[in-house]
Design an enzyme around this catalytic site. Sequence first.
Site, PDB file in Angstrom:
ATOM      1  N   CYS A  82       0.840  -1.198   0.000  1.00  0.00           N
ATOM      2  CA  CYS A  82       0.000   0.000   0.000  1.00  0.00           C
ATOM      3  C   CYS A  82       0.874   1.245   0.000  1.00  0.00           C
ATOM      4  O   CYS A  82       1.762   1.388   0.844  1.00  0.00           O
ATOM      5  CB  CYS A  82      -0.922   0.000   1.215  1.00  0.00           C
ATOM      6  SG  CYS A  82      -2.061   1.414   1.234  1.00  0.00           S
ATOM      7  N   CYS A 112      -0.327   4.370   0.396  1.00  0.00           N
ATOM      8  CA  CYS A 112      -0.978   5.514   1.047  1.00  0.00           C
ATOM      9  C   CYS A 112      -0.086   6.106   2.133  1.00  0.00           C
ATOM     10  O   CYS A 112       0.862   5.474   2.595  1.00  0.00           O
ATOM     11  CB  CYS A 112      -2.349   5.129   1.595  1.00  0.00           C
ATOM     12  SG  CYS A 112      -2.337   4.405   3.245  1.00  0.00           S
ATOM     13  N   CYS A 124      -0.894   4.343   6.214  1.00  0.00           N
ATOM     14  CA  CYS A 124      -0.465   3.034   6.706  1.00  0.00           C
ATOM     15  C   CYS A 124       0.953   3.084   7.279  1.00  0.00           C
ATOM     16  O   CYS A 124       1.810   3.798   6.765  1.00  0.00           O
ATOM     17  CB  CYS A 124      -0.510   1.995   5.576  1.00  0.00           C
ATOM     18  SG  CYS A 124      -2.170   1.467   5.120  1.00  0.00           S
TER      19      CYS A 124
END
Length: 191
Positions: free
Chosen positions: A48, A50, A53
């Site tokens: 991920c 993003c 996180c």
Amino acid sequence: MTTLIHPSVDRGIQKGASDFAGGTLRCSCAHDPVEVRVDNQVLFNHACGCTKCWKPANALFSVVGVVPREKVAVTSHGEKLKVVDESALIQRHACSACGTHLYGRIENKDHAFYGLDFIHSELSNESGWDGPGFAAFVSSVIESGTPPSAMADIRQTLRDKGLEPYDCLSPALMDVLAAHSAKAKGTYREA
């Protein structure tokens, strides 16, 4: 030039053991670590990009997946857990001493992913966890300081490692979200 994604991806993605039933996640504290027992194999594990996180030091991506909420239990030093951002959809529970995110929980009962907790299986010493199967929110690494000019190499590295890069979630997870929305609107149809 080698593009590093995350230690568990860079070393080669491991396939999970078919009979694996979970393990214990531990924060990074040398003394009195927070421990969270997870009695399930991780599902939809992915890299991920993003900015919310948790990532280990020097990792470009996190590796995060989900497990059923009822399969997650804090077993040691839960008093150290604090929610990172109470306004976020995913309530990420992190150790207040070392900052490691142990699990994330969605409290909105109307959300399609309610009942699933987000975990970082790399925090477990047990082997058998399923490795990531795709990459999500890839363009978001730009928001954390990656130059846009590096994105073609990052996407190619992800593909070379067997992770299809998406700038949202995988198609299967996007279908789950869309079906949930259609059911809420009354427009959902079975095939």
